[in-house]
Design a protein around this motif. Structure first.
Motif, mmCIF file in Angstrom:
data_model
loop_
_atom_site.group_PDB
_atom_site.id
_atom_site.type_symbol
_atom_site.label_atom_id
_atom_site.label_comp_id
_atom_site.label_asym_id
_atom_site.label_seq_id
_atom_site.Cartn_x
_atom_site.Cartn_y
_atom_site.Cartn_z
ATOM 1 N N SER A 1 -3.919 12.073 2.581
ATOM 2 C CA SER A 1 -2.850 12.907 2.029
ATOM 3 C C SER A 1 -3.448 14.155 1.394
ATOM 4 C CB SER A 1 -2.063 12.124 0.979
ATOM 5 O OG SER A 1 -2.899 11.857 -0.119
ATOM 6 N N HIS B 1 4.295 11.849 5.418
ATOM 7 C CA HIS B 1 4.287 10.513 4.820
ATOM 8 C C HIS B 1 5.623 10.235 4.156
ATOM 9 C CE1 HIS B 1 3.507 12.905 1.318
ATOM 10 N NE2 HIS B 1 2.319 13.274 1.792
ATOM 11 N N GLU C 1 0.830 -1.211 0.000
ATOM 12 C CA GLU C 1 0.000 0.000 0.000
ATOM 13 C C GLU C 1 0.864 1.260 0.000
ATOM 14 O OE1 GLU C 1 -3.358 0.406 2.679
ATOM 15 O OE2 GLU C 1 -3.513 -1.790 2.777
ATOM 16 N N GLU C 2 1.885 1.253 0.861
ATOM 17 C CA GLU C 2 2.732 2.437 0.943
ATOM 18 C C GLU C 2 3.446 2.695 -0.370
ATOM 19 O OE1 GLU C 2 4.375 2.125 5.408
ATOM 20 O OE2 GLU C 2 4.484 4.023 4.369
ATOM 21 N N ARG D 1 -5.814 11.016 -0.697
ATOM 22 C CA ARG D 1 -5.581 9.571 -0.773
ATOM 23 C C ARG D 1 -5.126 9.102 0.599
ATOM 24 N NH1 ARG D 1 -3.307 7.950 -6.496
ATOM 25 N NH2 ARG D 1 -3.081 6.031 -5.343
ATOM 26 N N ARG D 2 -5.193 7.750 0.736
ATOM 27 C CA ARG D 2 -4.771 7.204 2.024
ATOM 28 C C ARG D 2 -3.249 7.166 2.044
ATOM 29 N NH1 ARG D 2 -6.058 2.815 5.807
ATOM 30 N NH2 ARG D 2 -4.846 1.277 4.641
ATOM 31 N N ALA D 3 -2.656 7.711 3.081
ATOM 32 C CA ALA D 3 -1.197 7.641 3.198
ATOM 33 C C ALA D 3 -0.827 7.411 4.659
ATOM 34 C CB ALA D 3 -0.557 8.922 2.691
ATOM 35 N N ARG D 4 0.349 6.842 4.827
ATOM 36 C CA ARG D 4 0.777 6.564 6.201
ATOM 37 C C ARG D 4 1.647 7.715 6.672
ATOM 38 N NH1 ARG D 4 -0.143 1.823 8.729
ATOM 39 N NH2 ARG D 4 0.879 1.740 10.784
ATOM 40 N N TRP E 1 -2.376 5.634 9.625
ATOM 41 C CA TRP E 1 -2.949 6.011 8.330
ATOM 42 C C TRP E 1 -3.638 7.354 8.443
ATOM 43 C CZ3 TRP E 1 -1.273 3.530 4.340
ATOM 44 C CH2 TRP E 1 -0.956 2.161 4.433
ATOM 45 N N MET F 1 2.345 9.467 -5.774
ATOM 46 C CA MET F 1 2.755 10.831 -5.441
ATOM 47 C C MET F 1 3.936 11.264 -6.296
ATOM 48 S SD MET F 1 2.550 11.178 -1.343
ATOM 49 C CE MET F 1 1.254 10.520 -0.372
ATOM 50 N N GLU G 1 1.112 4.168 -2.940
ATOM 51 C CA GLU G 1 0.884 5.553 -2.596
ATOM 52 C C GLU G 1 2.082 6.415 -2.996
ATOM 53 O OE1 GLU G 1 -1.894 6.573 -1.681
ATOM 54 O OE2 GLU G 1 -1.089 8.629 -1.663
ATOM 55 N N ASN H 1 -3.890 15.100 -1.652
ATOM 56 C CA ASN H 1 -4.864 14.882 -2.725
ATOM 57 C C ASN H 1 -5.907 13.830 -2.332
ATOM 58 O OD1 ASN H 1 -2.931 13.006 -2.605
ATOM 59 N ND2 ASN H 1 -2.275 13.167 -4.758
#
Lengths: 922, 114
Positions: B70, B27, A26-27, B74-77, B67, A34, A30, B72
């Protein structure tokens, strides 16, 4: 701290099987999104932006690997992987696996069984408080009632006076306890007061009042013995063993406080000993009752408890902290000599010299009195060696199996190496496999050990009441077995793993299975040679012990055991005084003669081939005093005794019914007595003898009997004399009859016209009919009693044969394995030979020769080893001083036969190779 | 890329911690981007290698993550510095300054001084 937390987190992840792959994916998604967006903002096309983002990310699998390594426990994971793979590989070759596991299980099982026994017998402390501070005064097994010391002056059992003097004058001991040395030879007869149950003859031990306190033990119910119980005039008390309380009285707490009849005297049970306590020494039948020493004169009616120099006690004490044993021993010996000097027994110059030599050796007392240990020590050590050899052979076998397997998997290893497996990884994989095998073998071995220990106990102590040895392996034994198996696995797994890992990938892929070089490696052959040599040693041992046993059993005992029964009794425990036994013996003769089938009723002090002897010095009247004390065994017997055991009178007459108390005092002696004390041709009949010059007129010799075996089959050349049951030495004071223990008969011998299966029951009833307190101490057929004397020899012979057979089996398997492997590897070569015209017989011969050469090399190794071992063995053998030719020939023949079988099967397979097929194999 | 330097062992962790200290929760991409910006694009960083490092720091307790959304949507950590991490950063910064100082003096020394 930091790394600790990290390890904790990793283990947590490992346990939860959380590898975080999902999170990373997932990371990454992402991140790439980006970066792509960022690149697009810089003006790249979408496709180019994504491509650059991926490049920037780097090697995806490397990252994943790194991430994964951070997350879990990579070592553990590969290990698990290895184990899973190993299990799969082992499952794929069930024959190899089961042979290997069985081999190890037998080797480890035998060792663990012997070790359990050694652990229980030799290493275990008594179940008492702080056994390390217990010290025994004495170092040997001298027993049971008597006066004197070892020739070197060592003393191990003592008079009551010595004990009391030492106890008073040795403040270095917190407590100093004394206990009856020979209780095993003097059972007590116990009956519940008011119960109709037949009295039981059981083990009872007389101990000092501080006995339990010395051991730091408390009663499980009631109280233990105390000093007030062990005082003159105190009411009779006893402590019952836990085992007896549970089995005989079903753990009824009401037993405490109740009254028992011990040798007809009322005794109050004051408590139950702690669970698991089996007394101060390990014996097949531990004491059921502990009684105070002070009650012994009345209960056991013995004259030696007070004011005599007679020794009958062992001593164990608990030393105070900080006491130096060296100086304590010196003090003990000074006190001992001081006390003995006061008895007046050591007068004159020679007396003083003798006194100076007397001493006590202090030994660790935590293991108790090493009564049984001494007898078994050497034999257990020998069995340990034998089982160790079996294990060695088993290990060699396993090593060979692994080696063969490693070789045959060479191709697999090569492929794995070619695909990039590191050597360390392959070695680890192979090691995992062998450790897994060893563990499985170890576990199976434990099961065998459990069964084996039980078998050993049953063989070692036939008919024992309750051996206080637990056959289940203790944690120490568990550790021993598992450690041994793991060591075996690592040690013998390492070599094959190393050899297999030396694979060169190129060779393998070139088709390295076509080989002309010798079938097996030097290492394999030497392992097989070692196995063959060791098994020869064990086979010869087994043969020698078997031979020794058969020689023992074939000794002419000059006895007739057919249709004879031996009833051990103890009239003294039934309350008879020495003056009353005459009537009792008459009643016994009459009542037993009335039983159907009974032909002869013998009454005697003790019987042939039981572990008993009563030696007295003898002096012939009119001859000069012997330089060495002449000691003869002394028995009081009735008129029918000689017939009842089958002893033949060779001269003069036996004992007659007319030899009554008032008749002239007569004795019958054995041939050895005549040989040693009379000149050849001299007529012993009519001669007189006694204990010394003063009493030399005590007995007149009226007859001579054959030498028969007493005490043990191998005890030859001992003098004996037999006198009528009721006659006492002429010179004895009339009043001394009240102290004369010899008046009590120890056994009735019944000779019947036919086998009487229910003789035990009729004997019990007949005795109870005479007096309800009269019990059967022990009942056996004469044959069984004789057989018991050989049980140790039989145990040794049985076990050495077992080990010998096991060794031979393993060696055969090993030889077979190596030969078969050699044939398999040389299939192509043999095919070519046969295609070129080699005869089948020649091929067979070639393979057989290989096997036989190895067996011969084994012989060359084994024979000298056996001859060397003989030195240690001969003391355990009867009448065998060197390796007998027949035994050696037998062992060699057996080994040769085994080698032939092991060689023949692969040889036939080799001969049946079809050349065309063999060449097509690759 | 020839004149770009590879990240020295151990320094990347310090850069991450410092970044989080200055910018607060961020992130992974943000951290990577920031490190590249500050180093003036002199560093060649395989951005993927950042993530095993972040995991390690988290397991050591220096940072924490969760989590979140972000920019935009979106899901980010998001990673943030913990108390332990701050302490660690301070001590590592001190060590690093010491090391650079020593190195600087060493490199500045002329032949006669040695």
């Amino acid at each position: 701290m930091k790394s600790l937390r990290r390890v904790g987190q990793r283990m947590w992840n490992f346990a939860l099987r959380r590898d975080g792959g999902q999170r990373l994916r997932e990371e990454m998604q992402e991140h790439i999104a980006m970066e792509t967006a960022h690149n697009q903002r810089l003006g790249m096309s979408p496709a180019e932006a994504r491509r650059q983002a991926l490049i920037k990310w780097g090697g995806a699998s490397a990252v994943r690997e790194q991430y994964h390594a951070e997350k879990g426990l990579p070592l553990m994971e590969t290990m698990l992987q290895d184990v899973r793979y190993a299990v799969r590989m082992l499952r794929k070759s069930p024959v190899f696996t089961s042979v290997a596991v069985l081999t190890l299980a037998l080797g480890i099982g035998a060792n663990a069984a012997i070790f359990t026994l050694i652990n229980a017998l030799m290493l275990k402390n008594l179940p008492v408080a702080d056994p390390r501070t217990l010290v025994r005064l004495g170092n040997n097994n001298d027993c049971c009632v008597g006066i004197g010391s070892h020739d070197n002056g060592e003393m191990s059992f003592f008079s009551t006076d010595t004990y009391e003097y030492l106890r008073k004058n040795l403040p270095e001991f917190e407590e100093l306890a004394a206990m009856q040395a020979g209780f095993a030879y003097r059972p007590v007869v116990v009956r519940m007061d008011g119960s109709s149950e037949a009295p039981r003859s059981v083990m009872g031990e007389f101990v000092s009042g501080n006995y339990f306190r010395t051991f730091g033990l408390n009663a499980s119910v009631g109280r233990v013995l105390e000093d007030r119980d062990d005082a003159a005039g105190a009411p009779f008390t006893a402590v019952m063993s836990y085992e007896t309380w549970k089995t005989r009285f079903h753990g009824d707490p009401g037993v405490v406080g109740s009254t028992l009849r011990v040798n007809t005297r009322p005794v109050t049970v004051v408590g139950i000993a702690p669970k698991g306590f089996y007394g101060d020494r390990l014996l097949p039948s531990p004491p059921e009752y502990y009684l105070p020493v002070e009650s012994m004169p009345q209960i056991a009616n013995v004259p030696y408890v007070h004011h005599t120099p007679v020794q009958w006690l062992y001593m164990i004490g608990r030393v105070r902290p900080g006491v130096q044993l060296g100086s304590l021993q010196e003090k003990v010996n000074t006190l001992l000599r001081h006390q003995l000097a006061e008895t007046g027994r050591f007068s004159g110059k020679s007396g003083a010299e003798r006194l100076r030599q007397l001493h006590i050796v202090l030994t660790p007392g935590g293991g108790g009195i090493q009564a049984m240990q001494e007898g078994y020590d050497r034999q257990l050590r020998m069995l340990m060696t034998a089982s160790g050899l079996v294990l060695l052979i088993a290990c060699a076998n396993l090593a060979n199996l692994l080696l063969v397997r490693g070789m045959s998997r060479k191709a697999e290893m090569n492929v794995r190496t070619a695909l990039g497996a590191r050597r360390g990884r392959i070695v680890r994989q192979l090691l995992t496999e062998s450790i897994l095998l060893a563990s499985a073998g170890g576990l199976a071995g434990l099961a065998i050990a459990y069964a084996g220990t039980q078998m050993l106990l049953a063989m070692a102590f036939p008919g024992a009441e309750s051996v206080p040895i637990n056959p289940s392996p203790s944690p120490a034994v568990l550790a021993f077995a598992l450690g041994l198996s793991l060591l075996t696995g690592v040690l013998f797994g390492a070599a094959p793993a190393w050899i297999a890992s030396k694979a060169t990938p190129a060779d393998a892929l070139r088709g390295g299975t076509r080989s002309v070089a010798g079938g097996a490696t030097m290492l394999q052959s030497s392992l097989v040679v070692l196995q063959a040599g060791l098994s020869l040693v064990l086979l010869v041992c087994a043969g020698l012990f078997g031979k020794s046993l058969s020689k023992l059993e074939r000794i002419d005992l000059k006895l007739d055991p057919v249709n004879r029964y031996i009833v051990h009794i103890n009239p003294q425990t039934a309350g008879y005084t020495q003056r009353q036994v005459g009537d009792l013996y008459r009643a016994i003769e009459d009542r037993f003669h009335a039983l159907p089938g009974v032909e002869k009723v013998g009454i005697t002090s003790y019987t042939p081939m039981e572990d008993n002897n009563n030696g007295w010095s003898v002096q012939i009247q009119g001859k000069k005093e012997q330089e060495h004390n002449a000691i003869a065994s002394y028995l009081k017997v009735n008129a029918e005794y000689f017939d009842s055991v089958g002893t033949r009178v060779v001269r003069g007459r036996g004992i007659l019914p007319s030899d009554t108390v008032s008749a002239p005092h007569v004795a019958v002696v054995n041939q050895e007595f005549v040989r040693q004390l009379f000149k050849p041709g001299e007529n012993p009949i009519g001669q007189h003898f006694g204990g010394d010059l003063k009493s030399a007129g005590d007995w007149e010799i009226v007859g001579v009997v054959e030498n028969t075996a007493y005490q043990s089959a191998t005890w030859n050349e001992h003098m004996m004399y037999f006198v009528p049951t009721l006659q006492r030495p002429l010179s004895a004071e009339p009043d001394s009859i009240d102290r004369d223990e010899n008046m009590y008969a120890g056994a009735i011998v019944l000779k019947t016209s036919r086998p009487v299966p229910d003789m035990e029951e009729s004997a019990r009833k007949t005795l109870a009919g005479i007096n309800p307190n009269l019990s059967v101490v022990r009942f056996q057929t004469f044959s069984a009693q004789i057989a018991d004397q050989f049980s140790q020899a039989r145990l040794l012979s049985g076990l050495t044969s077992l080990f010998g057979g096991l060794a031979l089996l393993l060696a055969t398997l090993g030889l077979y394995g190596v030969t078969a492997y050699g044939v398999a590897r040389r299939t192509a070569e043999i095919g070519i030979r046969m295609a070129l015209g080699a005869a089948r017989s020649k091929v067979t011969f070639m393979v057989m020769r290989g096997a036989m050469v190895q067996a011969l090399a084994g012989l060359a190794l084994g024979i000298p080893t056996t001859l060397l071992c003989m030195k240690y063995l001969s003391s355990q053998l009867y009448d065998i001083k060197s390796v007998e030719g027949s035994v050696m020939a037998g062992a060699v023949a057996l080994l040769a036969l085994a080698a032939a079988v092991a060689g023949l099967i692969p040889a036939r397979r080799a001969a049946s190779i079809n050349p065309v097929q063999a060449l097509r194999v690759e | 890329m020839g004149d770009k330097t590879d990240v020295m062992q151990g320094t990347l962790a310090l850069m991450v911690l410092k970044t989080l200290d200055v910018l607060g929760p961020l992130h992974g991409w943000g951290i990577a981007r920031r490190i590249e910006q500050i180093s003036g694009d002199l560093l060649s960083l395989n951005q993927g290698t950042l993530y095993p490092l972040l995991l390690r720091l988290e397991q050591e307790g220096s940072i924490d993550s969760d989590w979140g959304a972000s920019e935009n949507n979106r899901r980010a950590r998001y990673y943030r510095l913990t108390k332990t991490g701050r302490k660690q950063l301070q001590s590592e910064v001190r060590e690093w300054q010491q090391t650079t100082e020593i190195m600087a003096r060493f490199l500045a020394a002329r032949a006669e001084e040695l």
